[in-house]
Design a protein around this motif. Structure first.
Motif, PDB file in Angstrom:
ATOM      1  N   THR A  83      -2.878   3.381   0.925  1.00 29.70           N
ATOM      2  CA  THR A  83      -1.703   2.399   0.812  1.00 29.70           C
ATOM      3  C   THR A  83      -1.947   1.202   1.571  1.00 29.70           C
ATOM      4  O   THR A  83      -1.448   0.028   0.930  1.00 29.70           O
ATOM      5  CB  THR A  83      -0.457   3.203   1.101  1.00 29.70           C
TER       6      THR A  83
ATOM      7  N   TRP B 225      -0.205   4.859  -6.496  1.00 32.16           N
ATOM      8  CA  TRP B 225       1.421   4.663  -5.988  1.00 32.16           C
ATOM      9  C   TRP B 225       2.122   5.114  -7.273  1.00 32.16           C
ATOM     10  O   TRP B 225       3.152   6.060  -6.842  1.00 32.16           O
ATOM     11  CB  TRP B 225       1.678   3.457  -5.850  1.00 32.16           C
TER      12      TRP B 225
ATOM     13  N   ILE C 277       5.626   8.346  -0.298  1.00 33.93           N
ATOM     14  CA  ILE C 277       4.275   7.366  -0.200  1.00 33.93           C
ATOM     15  C   ILE C 277       4.212   6.878   1.186  1.00 33.93           C
ATOM     16  O   ILE C 277       4.769   5.833   1.758  1.00 33.93           O
ATOM     17  CB  ILE C 277       4.340   6.174  -1.158  1.00 33.93           C
TER      18      ILE C 277
END
Ligand code: HEM
Length: 196
Positions: A71, A122, A132
């Motif tokens: 991420t 995602w 997440i």
């Protein structure tokens, strides 16, 4: 004696260099993508849910780690695209027009996949309703809301996009090495730290 064009080319090639921020973003993202890819492959492809409690726990651990590492590229790619918009890269070394077009296409594909791969990850994780994490520091909201019916398709999209990214990165690295060892030009060194 070198012609005017040759001299111009040499002068341009001699000054080929990316700025320090571009180099940092390039190598930092390259390192994160390679590690994220490896951990994603380990958790996503090599481990399976339900085989044993140990393997299930290991898979959850690996995928959580994968997400936490990967991420960060979502933030870095936004910064990188903005930085590139204001800091044009040095001109390509002299090569046939078709090679220049192929190089630009390859670079465009890299940028496209550096956006599409983390976005699809995602989205697939959000559709399954999972958290997440970002670098183990905080979590970001889900993308598109929980929708488990969509998850298998999004997992597949993430799988194909991540393999496309692996192929394009491998080709990119192979061409950089060809420029360095066979053409002996400054394509690779322009992206390396400079002593002067
Ligand atoms: C640089 C970015 C990324 C790369 C290179 C990458 C790469 C990969 C790879 C190679 C796999 C294994 C695919 C397979 O063979 O089954 C994978 C799986 C997975 N990735 Fe990513 N990924 C990235 C970003 C993300 C992000 C940002 C998320 C979520 C926030 C994510 C979530 C997942 C999940 C949940 C799986 C497991 C899918 C399954 O259930 O099999 N990925 N990723």
């Amino acid at each position: 004696m070198a012609s005017t064009t040759d001299t111009g080319t040499l002068a341009r090639q001699g000054s080929r260099n990316f700025n320090a921020t571009s180099k940092c973003l390039h190598w930092l993202m390259a390192a994160i993508i390679v590690v994220a890819w490896g951990v994603g492959y380990y958790g996503g492809a090599m481990l399976h849910y339900g085989v044993s409690d140990g393997e299930t726990a290991q898979k959850i651990w690996a995928i959580t780690l994968h997400k936490s590492i990967a991420t960060t590229t979502l933030f870095l790619i936004v910064g990188r695209i903005i930085w590139r918009a204001y800091n044009r890269p040095p001109e390509l070394t002299d090569m046939p027009a078709i090679m220049k077009t192929a190089t630009h296409l390859g670079h465009f594909l890299l940028y496209f996949l550096m956006v599409a791969v983390p976005l699809s990850g995602w989205w697939n994780s959000s559709s399954a309703g999972y958290a997440i994490p970002v670098a183990g520091l905080f979590t970001i909201p889900g993308l598109g809301g929980k929708n488990p019916e969509l998850t298998p398709y999004l997992v597949l999209a993430h799988f194909y996009l991540s393999w496309a990214l692996a192929l394009v990165v491998a080709g990119h690295a192979a061409f950089a090495l060809k420029h360095h060892f066979i053409d002996k030009d400054e394509t690779l060194t322009a992206m390396l730290p400079k002593k002067d």
